[in-house]
Design a protein around this motif. Structure first.
Motif, PDB file in Angstrom:
ATOM      1  N   TYR A 256       0.838  -1.201   0.000  1.00 49.70           N
ATOM      2  CA  TYR A 256       0.000   0.000   0.000  1.00 49.70           C
ATOM      3  C   TYR A 256       0.872   1.251   0.000  1.00 49.70           C
ATOM      4  O   TYR A 256       0.632   2.203  -0.751  1.00 49.70           O
ATOM      5  CB  TYR A 256      -0.931  -0.019   1.211  1.00 49.70           C
ATOM      6  CG  TYR A 256      -1.576   1.312   1.462  1.00 49.70           C
ATOM      7  CD1 TYR A 256      -2.645   1.761   0.662  1.00 49.70           C
ATOM      8  CD2 TYR A 256      -1.099   2.155   2.467  1.00 49.70           C
ATOM      9  CE1 TYR A 256      -3.202   3.000   0.864  1.00 49.70           C
ATOM     10  CE2 TYR A 256      -1.653   3.403   2.669  1.00 49.70           C
ATOM     11  CZ  TYR A 256      -2.709   3.829   1.871  1.00 49.70           C
ATOM     12  OH  TYR A 256      -3.257   5.069   2.063  1.00 49.70           O
ATOM     13  N   LEU A 257       1.920   1.231   0.833  1.00 52.20           N
ATOM     14  CA  LEU A 257       2.814   2.397   0.903  1.00 52.20           C
ATOM     15  C   LEU A 257       3.526   2.611  -0.434  1.00 52.20           C
ATOM     16  O   LEU A 257       3.719   3.747  -0.883  1.00 52.20           O
ATOM     17  CB  LEU A 257       3.848   2.215   2.019  1.00 52.20           C
ATOM     18  CG  LEU A 257       3.311   2.258   3.453  1.00 52.20           C
ATOM     19  CD1 LEU A 257       4.448   2.042   4.446  1.00 52.20           C
ATOM     20  CD2 LEU A 257       2.612   3.581   3.745  1.00 52.20           C
ATOM     21  N   TYR A 258       3.901   1.515  -1.070  1.00 51.73           N
ATOM     22  CA  TYR A 258       4.540   1.588  -2.375  1.00 51.73           C
ATOM     23  C   TYR A 258       3.614   2.290  -3.359  1.00 51.73           C
ATOM     24  O   TYR A 258       4.014   3.179  -4.109  1.00 51.73           O
ATOM     25  CB  TYR A 258       4.859   0.167  -2.844  1.00 51.73           C
ATOM     26  CG  TYR A 258       5.562   0.070  -4.174  1.00 51.73           C
ATOM     27  CD1 TYR A 258       6.935   0.243  -4.257  1.00 51.73           C
ATOM     28  CD2 TYR A 258       4.849  -0.205  -5.336  1.00 51.73           C
ATOM     29  CE1 TYR A 258       7.585   0.157  -5.475  1.00 51.73           C
ATOM     30  CE2 TYR A 258       5.494  -0.299  -6.561  1.00 51.73           C
ATOM     31  CZ  TYR A 258       6.859  -0.122  -6.626  1.00 51.73           C
ATOM     32  OH  TYR A 258       7.502  -0.211  -7.832  1.00 51.73           O
ATOM     33  N   HIS A 259       2.365   1.879  -3.302  1.00 50.97           N
ATOM     34  CA  HIS A 259       1.354   2.468  -4.159  1.00 50.97           C
ATOM     35  C   HIS A 259       1.210   3.963  -3.853  1.00 50.97           C
ATOM     36  O   HIS A 259       1.140   4.804  -4.757  1.00 50.97           O
ATOM     37  CB  HIS A 259       0.027   1.736  -3.924  1.00 50.97           C
ATOM     38  CG  HIS A 259      -1.077   2.235  -4.786  1.00 50.97           C
ATOM     39  ND1 HIS A 259      -1.087   2.079  -6.154  1.00 50.97           N
ATOM     40  CD2 HIS A 259      -2.223   2.899  -4.477  1.00 50.97           C
ATOM     41  CE1 HIS A 259      -2.163   2.635  -6.654  1.00 50.97           C
ATOM     42  NE2 HIS A 259      -2.882   3.131  -5.656  1.00 50.97           N
TER      43      HIS A 259
ATOM     44  N   GLY B 279      12.211  -3.273  -1.957  1.00 53.37           N
ATOM     45  CA  GLY B 279      12.509  -2.070  -1.193  1.00 53.37           C
ATOM     46  C   GLY B 279      13.272  -1.050  -2.009  1.00 53.37           C
ATOM     47  O   GLY B 279      12.987   0.152  -1.964  1.00 53.37           O
ATOM     48  N   MET B 280      14.227  -1.543  -2.807  1.00 54.82           N
ATOM     49  CA  MET B 280      15.009  -0.599  -3.571  1.00 54.82           C
ATOM     50  C   MET B 280      14.191   0.052  -4.667  1.00 54.82           C
ATOM     51  O   MET B 280      14.357   1.226  -4.975  1.00 54.82           O
ATOM     52  CB  MET B 280      16.222  -1.275  -4.159  1.00 54.82           C
ATOM     53  CG  MET B 280      17.348  -0.291  -4.263  1.00 54.82           C
ATOM     54  SD  MET B 280      18.638  -0.954  -5.256  1.00 54.82           S
ATOM     55  CE  MET B 280      17.791  -1.078  -6.799  1.00 54.82           C
ATOM     56  N   ASN B 281      13.269  -0.728  -5.221  1.00 56.11           N
ATOM     57  CA  ASN B 281      12.400  -0.153  -6.226  1.00 56.11           C
ATOM     58  C   ASN B 281      11.545   0.971  -5.663  1.00 56.11           C
ATOM     59  O   ASN B 281      11.255   1.950  -6.345  1.00 56.11           O
ATOM     60  CB  ASN B 281      11.521  -1.242  -6.829  1.00 56.11           C
ATOM     61  CG  ASN B 281      12.003  -1.585  -8.211  1.00 56.11           C
ATOM     62  OD1 ASN B 281      12.050  -0.710  -9.059  1.00 56.11           O
ATOM     63  ND2 ASN B 281      12.414  -2.823  -8.410  1.00 56.11           N
ATOM     64  N   ALA B 282      11.133   0.796  -4.409  1.00 53.64           N
ATOM     65  CA  ALA B 282      10.381   1.880  -3.777  1.00 53.64           C
ATOM     66  C   ALA B 282      11.278   3.095  -3.586  1.00 53.64           C
ATOM     67  O   ALA B 282      10.876   4.239  -3.823  1.00 53.64           O
ATOM     68  CB  ALA B 282       9.829   1.408  -2.434  1.00 53.64           C
ATOM     69  N   ALA B 283      12.526   2.845  -3.167  1.00 51.72           N
ATOM     70  CA  ALA B 283      13.439   3.952  -2.900  1.00 51.72           C
ATOM     71  C   ALA B 283      13.732   4.766  -4.155  1.00 51.72           C
ATOM     72  O   ALA B 283      13.737   5.993  -4.122  1.00 51.72           O
ATOM     73  CB  ALA B 283      14.738   3.417  -2.286  1.00 51.72           C
TER      74      ALA B 283
ATOM     75  N   VAL C  91       8.618   1.103   2.997  1.00 56.08           N
ATOM     76  CA  VAL C  91       8.353  -0.031   2.117  1.00 56.08           C
ATOM     77  C   VAL C  91       9.439  -1.075   2.315  1.00 56.08           C
ATOM     78  O   VAL C  91       9.166  -2.274   2.496  1.00 56.08           O
ATOM     79  CB  VAL C  91       8.309   0.416   0.632  1.00 56.08           C
ATOM     80  CG1 VAL C  91       8.230  -0.789  -0.286  1.00 56.08           C
ATOM     81  CG2 VAL C  91       7.142   1.349   0.391  1.00 56.08           C
ATOM     82  N   MET C  92      10.687  -0.578   2.296  1.00 57.55           N
ATOM     83  CA  MET C  92      11.823  -1.460   2.527  1.00 57.55           C
ATOM     84  C   MET C  92      11.713  -2.143   3.888  1.00 57.55           C
ATOM     85  O   MET C  92      11.827  -3.368   3.995  1.00 57.55           O
ATOM     86  CB  MET C  92      13.087  -0.602   2.476  1.00 57.55           C
ATOM     87  CG  MET C  92      14.352  -1.357   2.687  1.00 57.55           C
ATOM     88  SD  MET C  92      14.748  -2.207   1.148  1.00 57.55           S
ATOM     89  CE  MET C  92      16.341  -2.856   1.562  1.00 57.55           C
ATOM     90  N   GLY C  93      11.517  -1.315   4.924  1.00 59.62           N
ATOM     91  CA  GLY C  93      11.505  -1.845   6.286  1.00 59.62           C
ATOM     92  C   GLY C  93      10.436  -2.905   6.486  1.00 59.62           C
ATOM     93  O   GLY C  93      10.711  -4.002   6.979  1.00 59.62           O
TER      94      GLY C  93
ATOM     95  N   ILE D  26      14.786   0.060   9.965  1.00 59.71           N
ATOM     96  CA  ILE D  26      15.151   0.113   8.544  1.00 59.71           C
ATOM     97  C   ILE D  26      14.425   1.255   7.844  1.00 59.71           C
ATOM     98  O   ILE D  26      15.004   1.950   7.011  1.00 59.71           O
ATOM     99  CB  ILE D  26      14.825  -1.222   7.832  1.00 59.71           C
ATOM    100  CG1 ILE D  26      15.697  -2.342   8.390  1.00 59.71           C
ATOM    101  CG2 ILE D  26      15.052  -1.097   6.335  1.00 59.71           C
ATOM    102  CD1 ILE D  26      15.505  -3.671   7.687  1.00 59.71           C
ATOM    103  N   ALA D  27      13.166   1.475   8.202  1.00 55.59           N
ATOM    104  CA  ALA D  27      12.411   2.561   7.563  1.00 55.59           C
ATOM    105  C   ALA D  27      13.137   3.884   7.756  1.00 55.59           C
ATOM    106  O   ALA D  27      13.344   4.648   6.804  1.00 55.59           O
ATOM    107  CB  ALA D  27      11.001   2.626   8.148  1.00 55.59           C
TER     108      ALA D  27
END
Lengths: 694, 694
Positions: free
Chosen positions: A43-46, A118-122, A150-152, A440-441
Motif C-alpha cells: 500500500y505504501l509503495y502504491h 525495497g530498492m524499487n520503492a526507494a 516499504v523497505m523496512g 530500517i524505515a
C-alpha cells in the motif's frame, strides 16, 4: 485460505499434542501478521508511486538512477544465483539433504526479493521527494519516509513469512520440530549469502562510484558534486541505493533471521518444548505489527522537526511492542519463565536503543568529537585523520559496555526467573532487533533524501527547494547514525546467540576453555579475520575506484563537447564498471568467510572453532564500530566546515576535511557494515557444518 | 666476593637440600654473566667515547641533544619517582609487605638506570658516527652499532642481575623460593611502571617534537628538515633518543623481565622444585652471554653491506645461544624433560625470528606493499592512507600465525616430553626473548644513525658524508622493522605466559570458560582497552603537538632575525614544552592501565579478570602490529617517492605521502609500541593484586 490454516493447525496439534492447544492460535498469528506487513508495504509503495514525479528533466534523471540500480541488482542477482546454486548443491551433497538445499535457496530468494522490492520503492521515492519539496517540508517528508518504510516493512514481513512457512512445512514433513530447525538453518545461511553479496558487493560498488566521481569531477576538473556532465554521477546516485538501501536492508535482515533461528535452536536443544521453539518467531511477529503501527505515528506528527518525527516512529513502535508483548506473554501462561522472557527481551530492546543514542554522540554534527575533528583540520589532513580515527576508537566504549550490560542483565534475569541462561541471552538478542521494521524505515529514509538532493541539484530546482531537502537530509544523517550503532551492536548480540547455538549443536558441555591451546589458537585466528577482511574490502574499493577514474578520464578525453555540456556522457558504462569490479573483488573475502571456519573446524577441532567464532565477534564489533563511527565523524566534520566554520568551503581546513571524508567512505560504507554480515556468514558456516566436527 | 658467593651457595644448598648440588654452580653463573655483560657494555661505552667527536659545530649540536635528552630523562624520572613512591606505599600497605615495595622500587630503578646508561651512550655515539662517516662506512658503522650495543647489553645485564640478586636475597630471607617469587613480581611491576613512562611518555614526546618541527618548519615556512633555525629541531633530535632508544629499550626489558618471572612462577606453582624455578633465569643468562659474543661478529665482518653485518650479529647470537643452551641443559641431567624444555625454547626463538622476517616484508622499501602504497599516493592522500592502513591490517597475519604456531608447537613438544604444558609455553616465551641484547643493539643502532644524519646536515658535512650516513640509516630501518615485529610478537607471548601465571596464582582450575557471562564480559572489556588506550595516546600527541606548534610560531614571530639565521632559537623551551606535555598526557592512560584490571577483578571476579587479560592480549597484538607496520609502511612509501619514483620530492604524490607519514608517526612510535607495555602493566597489576580476588 482458512482451510489451509485449519490443516496446519490440526497437524501441529498432532505434533505437540493437545497440551497447549491455546498457543496454536497465536502461532497462526505469525504468518498472518507477516502478510499484513507485506500488504501494508504494498500500500505504501502504491502511495509513493501515486505522487507526482515532477518535470521531464527530473524524471529523466530518476529513470537513469532506477535503470542503473536495477542493472546492478540484476547483475548481482545473476552472480548470486550461480553462487547460491553451487552452494545449494554442496550443501545437498554434503548432508545428503535436498531440503537443506531448498531452504538455502529460499533464504537467498526471500532476501533478494525483499531488497529488490525495497530498492524499487526507494528509486521511485527519491524523485517524488524532490518534487514534494517544491511544495514544502510536510509534503516531502512522508514520501521519503514511506519510501523507506516499504523497505523496512516488506523486509521483515518476507523474512518472518519465509521462516514461519518453511518451519510449518518442514515440521509437518518430518513430524518433528527439532529436525525441521536444522534444515531451517539453511534458510538463514541462504539469507546471509545474499546479504554478503548485497552489503559487501554494494558497499564496494557505492564507494567505487563515489570516489571515482569525486576524484575526477570535484578534484581534477573542479565541477560541482552531482553535476550531470560527470559520467560517474549516475553510478554515484545508484550507489546510494544499492549500498545504503538494498545493502543495509539485507545486512540487517540477515542478523534478524540469524538471531531468531539461533533462539529457536536454543529453545529446541534446551527445552525440547514447542512453545520455546516458536516463541522467538512470535516475538518477531509482534515486532512486525508494532513497526507497522509505529509508521503511522510519523504520519500524524510532521509539524515539528523532521528528525523528531522520524524518531517518533521508532519510539512508538518500541512502546507498542512492549505492551503487545506483555499481553501475549501473559496470555501464554508461562508463569515465572514468561516474566523472565519478557524482561530479557525488554532488556535487549532498551540496551539497543541506548547503544544507538550514545553512538550518536560521536557522530552527531552538534557534539564535541565532530567539532574537534573539524577543528583539527586546521592543522592539516594528517591531524584530521588522527583525530577522527582516535574518536572512532573511543566511540566503541558505549556499545561495548552496552553489550556487556545486556549479556549480564539477561543472564541475571534468567537466574532470577529460573530461565535457561543461554536462552535468556538469545531472547535479549531477539528483543534488540524486534522493531527492525521501524529501524530500517528510518535508515532507508536517509539515502532517499540524499538522492532527492542529487536530483534537485541536477535538474536545477533552485535554492529554496534544496534548502528544504537539506533539512530532510540532515535529519537522515542522525537517524542513519542511530540505526548504524544499533545495527552493529545488535548484530554482535545475534552472533553471540548463534555462538551459543553452535555450542549446543556441537554438544560442547558449555565449557570453551580459554586455556586450551586449540581454543586459544582458534581465538587468535578468529580475531584476525575481521581486520583482514576489512583490509581486503578497503583495497577492493581502491582498486575498483582506480578503474572508474580511468574510465571517467577517458570519457572526458574522448567524448567531444562533454565538458561544455554539449554532449552526454556514457552513464551506463560507469555503472557497468563499478558493478563488474565490485562482484569480482568480492570473491576472495567471500570465499574466506565461508571456508576459514570450516578449515579451522577440520584442523583444530570443534572447540577451536568455538574459539574462532568468539575471536571473530570480539574484533568484529570493535572494527565495525570504529570504522562506521570514524567514517561518520569525518563526513560530518567536513559538513561542519562547509557550514562556514574554520574557514568554510574551499579553505585549507576544508581540503583537509575532504581527505578525511574520503578515507572514511570505505570505512563507513564498505568495510564497517560488511563485517556484520561476514561474521554472521562465518558463524552460520560453522553451525551448518557442525555435524562434521562432532 | 668469593666469600659472598660461598655464603649464598651454602645457604641455597640448605634451601633445596643436597639433592642437586651440581646445579648450584650453574646458578652462580647467572649474576656473573650479567655482571660480565654490564662490564662489557662499559667497555663499549668507553670505546665509543674515545672516538673523535668532530668539529666545534658538531659538538655544539650534539651537546644540545645530549643536554635536552638528559633534561627529559631527569624530568621523567622525577615524575616517575613520585609515582613509584606512591605505588610502593600502596603496595606496601595493601599487602603489609615492605619487601614488595622495595622490590617494586628496585625494578623501577634498575630499568631507569639501564635506559639512562644506554641513552647516554647513544647521544655520544651519534656525533661520533657522523664524524666517523667522514672517513668512510667501515669507521662509522662500529661506532653506531657499539653505541646501540651499550644499551642492549647493559639493559639485559642489569635486568638479569637485578632479578637474580633479589631472588637470592629474598629466598634466603624467607627460606622459601616460592614466597620469594611473589615479592619479585613487584620487581617486574616496577620495571613495567618505568617502561610505561619511558615508552608511552617518550613516544608522546618524540612525536610531539617531530610533528611540531615539521608542521611549522617544513610545511609553513618551507625550511628543510633538521634546519638549525627551527626552534624544535633539537627537541626532535632528542625525541629520537628518548622515544626510540630509551623507550624501546625499557619496553623490551619490561617484556623480558615479565616473561622470565612468569616462567619462574609457573615453575614454582607447578613443579615446586628449585631447578624449574631457576631455569628461566639461567636461560636468560645464557642469552646474555650469547648476545655479548654475537656483538663481536658484527665487528669482524664489516666489509659487506651494513644491513647484513648487523643481522650477522643477531644470527650469531642465536646460534651461540642454541649450542650453549644444549650443553647446559645436558649437563643439568634433566632427562626427557630437559630435551622438552630445550625444544620449547628453540621453538620460541625460531618463531620469533620468523615473525621478525615476515613482518619485514610489509615494511621493507623493496617490497610490494610499500611500493603499492607509494603508487597509491598518485591518487592523493586519502588513497595513500587507505592503502597503508589496509596493508597494516594484512601485516598482522604472519605474526598472528607465528604466535599460534609457537603456542601449538610448545604445547605438543610438552606433550611429547611429558613437560607441563603451561611451563612449556612459558619457556618458549623465554626463548623468544633470550637474545634480546642483540635485538636491542641492532634496534638502538637505528636512531643513532638517524641522529648522526641530523648532526651531519646541521653542521654542513657535505653530500658525500651524508650519502655514507644514508646507507647506515637505510640499514637501520630494516633492522628496526625486524626487531619491532619481533618485539611485539614476543611481548604477546610473554603476556600470555603471565596470563597463565595469573591463572595459577588465582588457582583457577585451568578452565577459563568463554561461555561464562562474566568471562565474556571481561573479554569484551579487555578487548576494548588497547584501542581505547591507543586513541588516548594518539590524541595526546595531537594536543601536545598543538602546543609545540604555537611555541615554534611564537619564536619565529618574537625573536628578531631568527628566520635569517642571525639569532638563535630557544631550543630548551621547546624541549621543555614537549616534556611537560608528554608527562601530563600520560596520566589518564597510565591510571587506566593500572586501575581497570583491579576494578574488573573486584566487580566481576577473578574469572572475568582472566577473560579481561585474554581480551587485552587479543586486540593488543592486533592493534600494536597494525599501527607499527602501517606506520613503517607510510614512512618507507614516502622515502620510496623521495628516491625519485612517481614524481619524486615535491610532487603531488610526495605531498600525499607526507600526510601518510605524519599519520603513521604516532601510530608507529607512540601508540603501537606503548600497547605492549600497557598490556604488561595490566597483566602485572592483575597478577600482583590476585590475592585480593581469591
Amino acid at each position: 485460505m482458512h482451510r489451509f490454516y485449519k490443516l496446519i493447525s490440526n497437524s501441529f496439534e498432532g505434533l505437540w499434542g493437545s497440551r497447549r492447544s491455546g498457543e496454536l492460535d497465536w502461532l497462526t498469528f505469525v504468518p498472518v501478521s507477516a502478510l499484513a506487513s507485506i500488504i501494508f508495504a504494498g500500500y505504501l509503495y502504491h502511495y509513493v508511486n501515486r505522487q507526482d514525479s515532477g518535470s521531464d528533466r527530473m524524471r529523466e534523471i530518476a529513470d537513469a538512477i532506477r535503470i542503473g540500480a536495477n542493472a546492478y541488482l540484476r547483475r548481482q542477482n545473476s552472480a548470486l544465483a550461480v553462487f547460491a546454486g553451487v552452494m545449494a548443491v554442496i550443501l545437498g551433497l554434503a548432508f545428503s539433504n535436498l531440503h537443506l538445499s531448498l531452504a538455502y535457496l529460499l533464504g537467498a530468494l526471500c532476501t533478494a526479493a525483499a531488497s529488490y522490492f525495497g530498492m524499487n520503492a526507494a528509486v521511485r521515492a527519491n524523485v517524488r521527494t524532490a518534487n514534494g519539496a517544491v511544495k514544502g517540508l510536510s509534503r516531502a517528508l512522508p514520501v521519503a519516509y514511506f519510501g523507506g518504510a516499504v523497505m523496512g516493512l516488506s523486509i521483515v514481513g518476507i523474512a518472518v513469512l519465509g521462516m514461519s512457512i518453511l518451519f510449518y512445512i518442514y515440521s509437518l514433513l518430518y513430524g518433528d520440530m527439532e529436525t525441521a530447525l536444522d534444515t531451517i538453518l539453511g534458510f538463514s545461511f541462504g539469507a546471509s549469502s545474499l546479504a554478503l553479496f548485497a552489503k559487501a558487493g554494494g558497499g564496494i560498488y557505492t564507494k567505487t562510484a563515489d570516489i571515482g566521481a569525486d576524484l575526477v569531477g570535484k578534484v581534477e576538473l573542479g565541477i560541482p558534486e552531482d553535476d550531470p556532465r560527470n559520467p560517474a554521477v549516475i553510478a554515484d546516485n545508484v550507489g546510494d541505493n544499492v549500498g545504503d538501501v538494498a545493502g543495509m536492508g539485507a545486512d540487517l535482515t540477515d542478523s534478524y533471521i540469524a538471531g531468531t533461528i539461533a533462539a529457536m535452536l536454543l529453545g529446541a536443544r534446551i527445552y525440547h518444548s514447542p512453545i520455546y521453539i516458536v516463541l522467538p518467531l512470535m516475538v518477531k511477529a509482534i515486532g512486525v505489527v508494532s513497526s507497522m503501527l509505529g509508521t503511522l505515528f510519523v504520519r500524524f506528527g510532521i509539524r515539528g522537526s523532521p528528525g523528531s518525527a522520524l524518531n517518533r516512529g521508532t519510539y512508538a513502535a518500541c512502546i507498542i511492542f512492549s505492551i503487545l508483548l506483555y499481553v501475549v506473554i501473559s496470555l501464554l501462561n508461562l508463569g515465572g519463565l514468561g516474566l523472565g522472557i519478557f524482561s530479557a527481551i525488554i532488556a535487549g530492546l532498551v540496551a539497543g536503543i541506548i547503544m544507538g543514542l550514545t553512538t550518536d554522540f560521536f557522530t552527531s554534527i552538534d557534539r564535541g568529537p565532530v567539532k574537534r575533528t573539524a577543528e583539527s583540520s586546521k592543522t592539516g589532513a594528517a591531524i584530521n585523520i588522527l583525530s577522527g580515527f582516535s574518536y572512532g576508537l573511543l566511540s566503541i566504549i558505549p556499545p561495548m559496555i552496552g553489550i556487556v550490560v545486556a549479556i549480564l542483565a539477561a543472564w541475571n534475569i534468567s537466574d532470577i526467573f529460573g530461565l535457561n541462561h543461554y536462552y535468556g541471552i538469545s531472547m535479549a538478542a531477539v528483543g534488540m532487533l524486534a522493531v527492525l521494521g521501524s529501524v530500517i524505515a528510518a535508515d532507508a529514509y536517509g539515502p532517499i533524501a540524499d538522492n532527492a538532493k542529487g536530483i534537485a541539484e541536477q535538474s536545477g530546482l533552485g535554492e529554496e527547494v534544496i534548502e528544504v531537502i537539506d533539512r530532510l537530509d540532515a535529519a537522515g544523517n542522525t537517524t542513519k547514525a542511530i540505526s548504524k550503532g544499533f545495527a552493529i551492536g545488535a548484530a554482535a548480540l545475534q552472533v553471540l546467540a548463534l555462538f551459543f547455538a553452535y555450542s549446543e549443536e556441537v554438544k560442547i558441555p558449555r565449557v570453551i576453555n580459554l586455556m586450551d591451546p586449540n581454543v586459544l589458537g582458534g581465538i587468535l585466528i578468529g580475531a584476525m579475520m575481521p581486520p583482514v577482511l576489512s583490509a581486503l574490502l578497503i583495497l577492493a574499493v581502491g582498486k575498483n575506484a582506480f578503474r572508474m577514474v580511468e574510465e571517467v578520464r577517458r570519457q572526458f578525453r574522448e567524448i567531444p563537447g562533454l565538458m561544455e555540456g554539449r554532449s552526454k556522457p556514457d552513464y551506463a558504462r560507469c555503472v557497468d564498471i563499478a558493478t563488474a569490479g565490485a562482484l569480482k573483488e568480492l570473491i576472495l573475502p567471500g570465499i574466506l568467510s565461508i571456508s576459514v571456519p570450516i578449515l579451522v573446524g577440520f584442523t583444530l577441532g570443534k572447540q577451536a572453532l568455538a574459539g574462532f567464532l568468539g575471536g571473530c565477534i570480539i574484533t568484529g564489533i570493535i572494527f565495525a564500530l570504529m570504522m562506521a563511527n570514524s567514517g561518520g565523524m569525518w563526513d560530518n566534520a567536513k559538513k561542519y566546515i562547509e557550514e562556514g566554520h574554520f574557514g568554510g568551503k574551499g579553505s585549507e581546513a576544508h581540503k583537509a576535511a575532504v581527505v578525511g571524508d574520503t578515507v572514511g567512505d570505505p570505512f563507513k560504507d564498505t568495510a564497517g557494515p560488511s563485517l556484520n554480515t561476514m561474521i554472521t556468514v562465518m558463524a552460520l558456516s560453522a553451525t551448518v557444518f557442525a555435524p562434521f566436527f562432532l
